[in-house]
Enzyme design. Structure first.
Site, short mmCIF file in Angstrom:
data_model
loop_
_atom_site.label_atom_id
_atom_site.label_comp_id
_atom_site.label_asym_id
_atom_site.label_seq_id
_atom_site.Cartn_x
_atom_site.Cartn_y
_atom_site.Cartn_z
N LYS A 102 30.20 26.35 31.30
CA LYS A 102 31.21 27.58 31.20
C LYS A 102 30.53 28.73 31.61
O LYS A 102 30.93 29.53 32.53
CB LYS A 102 31.90 27.81 29.94
CG LYS A 102 32.80 29.01 29.79
CD LYS A 102 34.05 28.97 30.58
CE LYS A 102 34.96 30.27 30.74
NZ LYS A 102 35.34 30.71 29.49
N ASN A 151 44.19 36.31 37.81
CA ASN A 151 43.46 36.76 36.94
C ASN A 151 42.65 37.89 37.01
O ASN A 151 42.00 37.74 38.20
CB ASN A 151 42.78 35.70 35.82
CG ASN A 151 42.69 36.05 34.62
OD1 ASN A 151 43.36 36.54 33.76
ND2 ASN A 151 41.17 36.02 34.20
O1 PAF Z 1 35.65 35.68 31.49
C1 PAF Z 1 36.81 35.17 32.23
O2 PAF Z 1 37.57 36.24 32.58
C2 PAF Z 1 37.20 33.85 32.19
O3 PAF Z 1 36.19 33.24 31.25
C3 PAF Z 1 37.33 33.18 33.46
C4 PAF Z 1 37.51 31.86 33.16
C5 PAF Z 1 36.16 33.36 34.36
C6 PAF Z 1 38.66 33.35 34.35
O4 PAF Z 1 38.74 34.89 34.50
#
Ligand code: PAF
Length: 313
Positions: A189, A257
């Site tokens: 991650k 996002n």
């Molecule tokens: O930090 C974040 O924003 C999230 O971990 C991710 C998965 C990169 C999505 O924007």
């Protein structure tokens, strides 16, 4: 497991609290250090909208700024920013009972170690989620992308508590996988955050725009290659074979996002740079490895977060 406490009403904490509370499989509490906000969230509940096809809903959640109101829980999920972990778990003793697990659901390196110090290493779990969310306002969250969630114990053991967490999360729309190698999960991650967060924060682009431009792709490829090199030196085995392709596909899966670091920069807040690209730079130094892309990305983000008052509008 009959009670879960979530620490921190940020985007992921709010989304998790609402998802769990909505299905009513368990008593859900949100621990919020700000009393006024806690009172407001208790009154309004948490509104969740989705950029996908899921219908919007509002979930009522128990909220308190005092762990004594909550009492012992089966699970405590820490969802605060990495730089707040130590402060957030300082007063959690009232939440801890005989069988309590404490789970870090945070970006970057170093979080579960702080939880282990505060609550005891035998209770600690670490996790990573590719669920993506943004806060529109306190108590109003937009679910901007779904992805895999994985948890595990630092010692690699599989426990009954982990299986019951998997069941409750699964029933609440958070499919969750258990792992015996949580270091690999956290690093896998971390490398996605290394590729996405600083670049989106500096360019002010939503995740989905990154793989659309060649220069952004080149910077991502450089930063990710350096982080993979450091992972190898740390003897960490990643969960995927092609990290750059994985970053690009996560960008597309969470296209609308604004990364958590971009959200921080837009709100003129401190970022998690020290726990993401900054952590790669620090570890690379120990291995006498040059990581120029991560060094520049970290420094540029540090410049921004330390000079909000001088910025031209
Ligand atoms: O930090 C974040 O924003 C999230 O971990 C991710 C998965 C990169 C999505 O924007």
């Amino acid at each position: 497991m009959n009670k879960i406490a979530i620490i921190g009403p940020g985007a992921i904490g709010s989304l998790l609290a609402a998802s769990l509370a909505r299905k009513k499989k368990v008593e859900v509490w949100l621990l919020d250090k700000h009393p006024r906000r806690a009172r407001k969230l208790l009154e309004t509940g948490i509104r969740v909208e989705s950029t996908g096809s899921a219908a919007a809903y509002t979930a009522k959640v128990n909220v308190s700024c005092d762990a004594k109101d909550i009492g012992p829980c089966g699970l405590i999920v820490c969802c605060v920013k990495s730089y707040d972990t130590a402060a957030a778990v300082k007063d959690i003793a009232p939440l801890i009972g005989d069988d309590t697990s404490v789970l870090s659901f945070q970006n970057g390196l170093g979080n579960w170690e702080i939880l282990a110090e505060a609550a005891g290493s035998e209770r600690v779990l670490a996790g990573s989620t590719a669920q993506a969310a943004m806060l529109r306002a306190d108590g109003q969250v937009v679910h901007t992308g779904s992805g895999e969630t994985i948890i595990g114990r630092p010692d690699g053991k599989m426990t009954v508590a982990m299986r019951s967490i998997r069941d409750i999360f699964g029933l609440s729309g958070w499919p969750l996988r258990l792992s015996k190698d949580i270091t690999a999960v956290i690093w896998s991650k971390l490398i996605l955050n290394v590729g996405i967060n600083a670049v989106t924060a500096l360019t002010r682009l939503p995740n989905g725009a990154l793989p659309e431009t060649e220069p952004a792709k080149e910077i991502i490829a450089l930063a990710v290659a350096e982080a993979v090199q450091v992972a190898k030196k740390q003897r960490v085995k990643l969960l995927y074979d092609d990290p750059v392709q994985k970053v690009e596909s996560l960008c597309r899966d969470t296209a609308e996002n604004f990364s958590s670091m971009l959200q921080d920069i837009l709100k003129r807040r401190r970022t998690e740079i020290e726990y993401i690209n900054g952590a790669i730079v620090r570890l690379a130094k120990n291995h006498k490895t040059a990581v120029p892309a991560n060094t520049v990305l970290s420094d540029l983000v540090r410049v921004i977060e330390s000079s909000y008052i001088h910025q031209v509008k």
